[in-house]
Design a protein around this motif. Structure first.
Motif, PDB file in Angstrom:
ATOM      1  N   TYR A  25       0.865  -1.176  -0.114  1.00 45.79           N
ATOM      2  CA  TYR A  25       0.014  -0.123   0.050  1.00 45.79           C
ATOM      3  C   TYR A  25       0.748   1.146  -0.005  1.00 45.79           C
ATOM      4  O   TYR A  25       0.736   2.047  -1.096  1.00 45.79           O
ATOM      5  CB  TYR A  25      -0.996  -0.059   1.161  1.00 45.79           C
ATOM      6  CG  TYR A  25      -1.604   1.221   1.430  1.00 45.79           C
ATOM      7  CD1 TYR A  25      -1.535   1.905   2.494  1.00 45.79           C
ATOM      8  CD2 TYR A  25      -2.576   1.678   0.475  1.00 45.79           C
ATOM      9  CE1 TYR A  25      -2.128   3.027   2.752  1.00 45.79           C
ATOM     10  CE2 TYR A  25      -3.105   3.060   0.528  1.00 45.79           C
ATOM     11  CZ  TYR A  25      -3.198   3.537   1.798  1.00 45.79           C
ATOM     12  OH  TYR A  25      -3.632   4.663   2.055  1.00 45.79           O
ATOM     13  N   GLY A  41       1.465   1.087  -3.827  1.00 50.28           N
ATOM     14  CA  GLY A  41       0.419   1.487  -4.311  1.00 50.28           C
ATOM     15  C   GLY A  41      -0.721   0.626  -5.041  1.00 50.28           C
ATOM     16  O   GLY A  41      -1.314   1.047  -5.704  1.00 50.28           O
ATOM     17  N   VAL A  98      -2.707  -1.969  -3.638  1.00 44.89           N
ATOM     18  CA  VAL A  98      -4.021  -2.223  -2.985  1.00 44.89           C
ATOM     19  C   VAL A  98      -4.340  -0.889  -2.298  1.00 44.89           C
ATOM     20  O   VAL A  98      -3.522   0.076  -1.843  1.00 44.89           O
ATOM     21  CB  VAL A  98      -3.795  -3.154  -2.013  1.00 44.89           C
ATOM     22  CG1 VAL A  98      -3.369  -4.506  -2.862  1.00 44.89           C
ATOM     23  CG2 VAL A  98      -2.787  -3.115  -1.107  1.00 44.89           C
ATOM     24  N   GLY A  99      -5.683  -1.063  -1.798  1.00 48.22           N
ATOM     25  CA  GLY A  99      -6.115  -0.131  -0.823  1.00 48.22           C
ATOM     26  C   GLY A  99      -5.733  -0.002   0.333  1.00 48.22           C
ATOM     27  O   GLY A  99      -5.125  -1.150   0.782  1.00 48.22           O
ATOM     28  N   GLY A 100      -6.036   0.913   1.376  1.00 46.55           N
ATOM     29  CA  GLY A 100      -5.421   1.043   2.546  1.00 46.55           C
ATOM     30  C   GLY A 100      -6.478   0.210   3.649  1.00 46.55           C
ATOM     31  O   GLY A 100      -7.120  -0.767   3.385  1.00 46.55           O
ATOM     32  N   VAL A 112     -13.251   0.027   1.801  1.00 44.60           N
ATOM     33  CA  VAL A 112     -13.635   0.613   0.559  1.00 44.60           C
ATOM     34  C   VAL A 112     -13.293   2.128   0.734  1.00 44.60           C
ATOM     35  O   VAL A 112     -13.048   2.721   1.879  1.00 44.60           O
ATOM     36  CB  VAL A 112     -14.913   0.871  -0.010  1.00 44.60           C
ATOM     37  CG1 VAL A 112     -15.817   1.767   0.793  1.00 44.60           C
ATOM     38  CG2 VAL A 112     -15.144   0.539  -1.668  1.00 44.60           C
ATOM     39  N   ASP A 113     -12.892   2.717  -0.486  1.00 44.97           N
ATOM     40  CA  ASP A 113     -12.335   4.388  -0.368  1.00 44.97           C
ATOM     41  C   ASP A 113     -13.637   4.974   0.342  1.00 44.97           C
ATOM     42  O   ASP A 113     -14.543   4.690  -0.121  1.00 44.97           O
ATOM     43  CB  ASP A 113     -12.151   4.689  -1.528  1.00 44.97           C
ATOM     44  CG  ASP A 113     -10.996   4.441  -2.154  1.00 44.97           C
ATOM     45  OD1 ASP A 113     -10.605   3.863  -3.551  1.00 44.97           O
ATOM     46  OD2 ASP A 113     -10.014   4.026  -1.300  1.00 44.97           O
ATOM     47  N   TYR A 162     -16.712   6.155  -1.111  1.00 46.68           N
ATOM     48  CA  TYR A 162     -17.598   5.337  -1.960  1.00 46.68           C
ATOM     49  C   TYR A 162     -18.295   4.620  -0.851  1.00 46.68           C
ATOM     50  O   TYR A 162     -19.256   3.810  -1.163  1.00 46.68           O
ATOM     51  CB  TYR A 162     -16.908   4.263  -2.650  1.00 46.68           C
ATOM     52  CG  TYR A 162     -16.209   4.470  -3.685  1.00 46.68           C
ATOM     53  CD1 TYR A 162     -14.977   4.100  -4.077  1.00 46.68           C
ATOM     54  CD2 TYR A 162     -16.942   5.211  -4.883  1.00 46.68           C
ATOM     55  CE1 TYR A 162     -14.566   4.432  -5.294  1.00 46.68           C
ATOM     56  CE2 TYR A 162     -16.446   5.693  -5.905  1.00 46.68           C
ATOM     57  CZ  TYR A 162     -15.121   5.216  -6.199  1.00 46.68           C
ATOM     58  OH  TYR A 162     -14.669   5.616  -7.574  1.00 46.68           O
ATOM     59  N   SER A 172     -12.677  -0.534  -6.084  1.00 45.94           N
ATOM     60  CA  SER A 172     -12.499  -0.170  -4.718  1.00 45.94           C
ATOM     61  C   SER A 172     -12.435  -1.049  -3.709  1.00 45.94           C
ATOM     62  O   SER A 172     -11.467  -1.307  -2.857  1.00 45.94           O
ATOM     63  CB  SER A 172     -12.939   1.314  -4.308  1.00 45.94           C
ATOM     64  OG  SER A 172     -12.480   1.496  -3.107  1.00 45.94           O
ATOM     65  N   ARG A 202     -10.016  -3.865  -4.359  1.00 47.82           N
ATOM     66  CA  ARG A 202      -8.491  -3.475  -3.914  1.00 47.82           C
ATOM     67  C   ARG A 202      -8.104  -3.368  -2.363  1.00 47.82           C
ATOM     68  O   ARG A 202      -7.234  -3.537  -1.990  1.00 47.82           O
ATOM     69  CB  ARG A 202      -8.157  -1.865  -4.369  1.00 47.82           C
ATOM     70  CG  ARG A 202      -7.963  -2.054  -5.793  1.00 47.82           C
ATOM     71  CD  ARG A 202      -7.468  -0.384  -6.588  1.00 47.82           C
ATOM     72  NE  ARG A 202      -6.211  -0.485  -6.019  1.00 47.82           N
ATOM     73  CZ  ARG A 202      -5.869   0.734  -5.737  1.00 47.82           C
ATOM     74  NH1 ARG A 202      -6.629   1.814  -5.576  1.00 47.82           N
ATOM     75  NH2 ARG A 202      -4.321   1.070  -5.246  1.00 47.82           N
ATOM     76  N   HIS A 203      -9.492  -3.098  -1.634  1.00 47.24           N
ATOM     77  CA  HIS A 203      -9.343  -3.221  -0.321  1.00 47.24           C
ATOM     78  C   HIS A 203      -9.493  -4.724   0.281  1.00 47.24           C
ATOM     79  O   HIS A 203      -8.839  -4.829   1.297  1.00 47.24           O
ATOM     80  CB  HIS A 203     -10.452  -2.314   0.491  1.00 47.24           C
ATOM     81  CG  HIS A 203     -10.134  -1.030   0.115  1.00 47.24           C
ATOM     82  ND1 HIS A 203     -10.433  -0.054  -0.899  1.00 47.24           N
ATOM     83  CD2 HIS A 203      -9.581  -0.127   1.083  1.00 47.24           C
ATOM     84  CE1 HIS A 203      -9.996   1.260  -0.634  1.00 47.24           C
ATOM     85  NE2 HIS A 203      -9.383   1.363   0.803  1.00 47.24           N
TER      86      HIS A 203
END
Lengths: 305, 287, 353
Positions: C175, C179, C181-183, C187-188, C191, C217, C220-221
């Protein structure tokens, strides 16, 4: 080895490998020697033993190996990167990370050792008794273990520690409480296969009392599997202890504990990732060593072709 | 191939196993030939007879090594074939009947499908055709209600029936040679003769060679045409079954003498006394 | 002559009741008993604790009358067994009370957190099986060769690595540095409530709503925590698969299959593996249950608003309503898993029918 010592050991070796042992002692020594060969021929298991001994040594000699005191806070030097002065850097309170990891070995081995010493004998006794006596005793004990086993061990330990209050000793009690059912179940399963053996019947006919049968005849037969299981579970005990420490429920600050160190390192993850790397590697090493050794023990005590 | 030429000739077969005490040779240089007849290989446990059968099919357990001067099935030297090429030999040209149908049949597959599979491996056939053939084979091994038995699982059939299913499975691809590894040892005594009769019938009518491995000297001498006696990895005696009582090797004579007979007047059973020279001494009547 | 030995003994004529009814009844009774025991244990431990639930509601400095009112309201002035009875009655009607630390009804909270964990666990188990089973089979078939050692080592490390540490390292590497994957979180942030809630599982809901961005998203999370959990279940699954396969490959019917001239792949997958399926189903079910344990720590590291985090918080605060409800859920899950594997066993293994 000189030629002479080799020649001297040759008759011993042929005695140990002879096809037809001539005494009970020779047969016993032979099976021990062959088991030892199996263990020694398993390089990973040997590695596990060496690592465990090394960790034990480190824990024992901590005051001499550590470069600083694990408690000494020097706030002016907080969060420093690894350097010659501080081999693994300093944490958020300026304490030397290397020394804290070295002393953390003591905490971890203390937890693991104590849990093993509690859980092994108790689980063995309860399981063997339940398996041998049968009837309502067995049903009751097995129902209790079922209830315990219906929770994952971490959650159970978590529950106990929450109830008792977070501290090192409560963590030990909690982990022990969540580990004994597995050992008890194993001992019971082994006992079930033994209890209908002819030699148990023979001893009973000779008038042996039930406690004597259980302690002198049944439990020693369960011993190999239980020992293997306890060794293997020590790996997961180390992980559970670290997990509890990570959640803040284990050894309380300022006692150095690897899981707790990871928890605080989490806040500084982005800039100071090395604070998190080392304690985790330490946990991994200890757990891996126990697993390797336990696997090797299992192969040694129950050989399969 | 003329009717009298041998189907299988083996020359100087050796099989060894690694142990902590060094390599143990289970088979120590045996040679024999099998034609369109029934050859029995008799020996005690550890004589190497089972290993011989497995070595021919190159199905030795892991770790075992084998060496042979030549192992000819017709014109093909099996010793030189790769594992892939052996796939075309196994089942198609040589089959093996194993000892205990309780263990040698796949427990989660219906027996009929197992037989049909043996056919489809070596012949292009549709599922229905293979099933038809399997039903025919079930009838050939004298199983009544082949259609009902086809759908059974191995644990639902008796020992004798299971072994007949095994025979059906091994004969369906029409091999030239069958190796029978103790085919009746796991069966009740009453059932043995039935199964052997079926085997005998099928093997004779189809002109298949049979290598019959057993520890039962009586059985082999009454069932087979030729008998080979193995001891400690070597063949110590070979003779036609009818002339067995004229055997020359002391081991064979000892075996024959220790067979209990009703007509015998002896008060004690004769026990075979082993002579260590039998292990390594050159064999008197060696071909 | 052969009629006597031909057929297996005929089955006695049974009553019309199907064969699974009695075992099912017995099983349900056993389950109910275990659950009751579980609940009783948790309940009475909770009441015996030195922890004071009333103080948690009213605070340390409330005066006596407020204290007593709350005490009566919470039903804590009744004798213990009455309290347990009331508790059972509430539980059966789905009323789990109110959680102290969220202020919501526990039932509502559970409705939000359980799908989150189920989603994570399901993706994880798919990864675990997808890698674990083929690797376990390969390790057994090629025993002693490099791939066997590699799989065993991988499995061993999976057993030994602290999963929360791996999560931290994963976050840093994948992450912060790469970068890819999402943190934290599911979800971001923008969203967060973008798609209507149908199943509570974001991957499913976003697909149902046709919102590709949210799906990406969410994916990715979830991928990193799912890979971690998947790795730990893969460690167990591959090791057990290997063990089972080794058992089967030593059986006589495998020799028979080879004698028939079947290719190695057919022997391994068509014969040996088919015999392993039943035991494997049990293992997968156990593994799924074991993911709950991993979820507790993983959800903490990734700030995943799931059941594990909920349970942990409830335990640490001592919120008895939430703890009891969670206990019930956990117990139910494990018992259900046991039941499923039992049924699968009967269904898949012809010998038990």
């Amino acid at each position: 080895m000189t030629v002479q010592s080799f020649e001297r050991s040759a008759p011993l070796r042929s005695w140990l490998l002879a096809e037809a042992p001539e005494s009970g002692f020779q047969a016993w020594s032979q099976s021990f020697y062959l088991a030892w060969l199996r263990l020694a021929g398993n390089p990973l298991a040997v590695l596990g033993v060496i690592v465990l001994l090394a960790v034990g040594l480190v824990a024992l000699m901590a005051p001499w190996i550590a470069t600083h005191s694990p408690f000494e806070q020097v706030l002016a030097e907080r969060l420093q990167r690894p350097s010659a002065a501080h081999w693994l850097g300093t944490d958020e309170l300026g304490r030397d990370v290397f020394s804290r990891i070295v002393y953390g070995a003591r905490t971890t081995l203390y937890i693991v050792g104590l849990v093993a010493v509690i859980v092994g004998p108790i689980g063995l006794c309860i399981g063997a008794t339940a398996g041998y006596l049968g009837g309502w005793v067995e049903a009751l004990l097995m129902r209790i273990t079922d209830i315990f086993l219906s929770f994952p061990s971490l959650i159970l330990a978590l529950a106990f520690v929450s109830a008792l209050g977070p501290s090192l000793d409560n963590a030990i009690i909690a982990i022990a409480l969540s580990s004994w059912p597995g050992i008890a179940r194993l001992a019971r399963a082994e006992t079930l296969t033994i209890r209908s053996s002819d030699y148990v019947d023979a001893v009973r006919v000779m008038g042996a009392s039930t406690p004597r049968i259980i302690f002198k005849h049944v439990m020693p037969m369960c011993l190999p599997s239980v020992v293997v299981r306890v060794t293997l579970s020590m790996a997961s005990v180390a992980l559970t202890a670290a997990g509890l420490g990570f959640l803040g429920l284990g050894a309380q600050p300022p006692t150095p504990e690897w899981g707790a160190m990871l928890s605080t390192a989490r806040q500084y993850l982005l800039e100071h990732w090395y604070l998190a790397a080392m304690p985790g590697l330490a946990i991994l090493t200890v757990s891996l060593a126990f697993n390797l050794f336990g696997d090797g023990l299992r192969d040694m005590l129950n050989p399969r072709s | 191939m003329t009717p009298n030429s041998p189907i299988l000739t083996v020359e100087d077969l050796r099989v060894g196993f690694p142990t902590p005490r060094g390599t143990v040779e289970a088979v120590r240089g045996i040679s024999f030939a099998i034609g369109r007849n029934k050859v029995g290989i008799v020996g005690e446990s550890g004589s190497g007879k089972s290993m011989t059968g497995r070595a021919i099919l190159k199905l030795l357990p892991g770790g075992a090594t084998s060496a042979v001067k030549s192992m000819k099935l017709g014109d093909t030297d099996l010793a030189e074939l790769s594992e892939n090429e052996m796939l075309g030999i196994r089942g198609k040209r040589i089959s093996m009947i194993l000892q205990d149908p309780k263990y040698s049949l796949n427990p989660v597959m219906r027996v009929g499908h197992q037989i049909a599979e043996a056919f489809r491996v070596h012949h292009r056939a549709s599922k229905a055709e293979a099933e038809e053939r399997a039903l025919e084979m079930l009838a050939a091994v004298r199983i009544r209600e082949p259609r009902r038995v086809f759908s059974l699982y191995p644990h639902e059939v008796s020992g004798g029936m299971g072994q007949r299913i095994m025979i059906a499975m091994m004969l369906i691809p029409e091999p030239e040679l069958i190796i029978a590894d103790e085919p009746t040892s796991a069966l009740d005594v009453t059932v043995r003769l039935q199964v052997l009769a079926i085997l005998d019938d099928l093997v004779s009518t189809r002109g298949i060679g049979l290598m019959f491995i057993s520890h039962d000297l009586n059985l082999v001498s009454s069932f087979c045409d030729e008998v080979l006696i193995m001891y400690a990895g070597r063949i110590v005696e070979r003779c036609p079954a009818a002339e067995l009582h004229q055997a020359k090797h002391p081991y064979t004579r000892g075996l024959l003498a220790s067979l209990p007979r009703l007509e015998d007047g002896h008060k004690r059973l004769r026990v075979l006394e082993r002579d260590p020279s039998w292990r390594d001494e050159p064999i008197p009547a060696e071909a | 002559m052969s009629s006597l030995t031909d057929l297996a003994p005929p089955r006695p004529v049974r009553s019309r009741r199907p064969r699974w009814v009695l075992p099912a009844l017995r099983g349900s009774f056993s389950i109910a008993l275990t659950l009751l025991g579980l609940l009783a244990l948790t309940f009475f431990i909770g009441r015996v604790l030195p922890f004071d639930p009333i103080a948690a509601v009213v605070g340390e400095k409330a005066d006596a009358s407020v204290y007593e009112t709350v005490r009566a309201k919470l039903g804590l002035d009744q004798p213990l067994y009455v309290q347990f009875g009331l508790f059972l009655r509430d539980m059966l009607s789905g009323n789990f009370g109110r959680a102290i630390f969220t202020g919501n009804a526990v039932a509502d909270d559970l409705r939000h957190v359980i799908p989150a964990t189920v989603e994570l666990a399901t993706v994880a188990i798919i990864i675990g099986c997808g890698f674990g089973i083929p690797l376990g089979v390969a390790a057994a078939v090629y025993r002693g060769r490099p791939i066997d050692h590699a799989v065993r080592l991988l499995s061993l490390v999976g057993h030994s690595v602290p999963i929360f540490w791996l999560g931290l390292m994963g976050l840093i590497i994948f992450y912060a540095w790469l970068g890819w994957v999402g943190g934290s979180g599911r979800v971001d942030i923008f969203y967060l409530d973008a798609v209507p809630r149908r199943t509570g599982m974001l991957l499913v809901d976003s697909l149902l709503a046709g919102d590709w961005d949210v799906f990406v998203s969410a994916f990715r999370h979830i991928i990193l925590p799912a890979l971690l959990l998947g790795y730990s279940s893969m460690a167990y699954i591959s090791r057990m698969t290997r063990s089972f396969m080794l058992d089967q490959l030593g059986q006589e019917y495998v020799t028979t299959a080879r004698v028939k001239g079947l290719s190695r792949r057919r022997v391994v997958w068509g014969h040996a593996f088919r015999n392993v399926l039943v035991q494997l189903a049990t293992i997968v079910a156990i593994s799924y249950g074991g993911l709950l344990e991993g979820a507790v720590l993983t959800e903490t590291v990734f700030a995943w608003p799931g059941f594990g985090q909920y349970l942990t918080t409830a335990l640490m605060i001592g919120d008895m309503n939430a703890v009891l409800a969670c206990t019930l859920i956990v117990g139910l899950v494990f018992i259900c898993l046991n039941l499923i594997t039992d049924l699968l066993y009967r269904f898949l293994d012809p010998r038990t029918r």
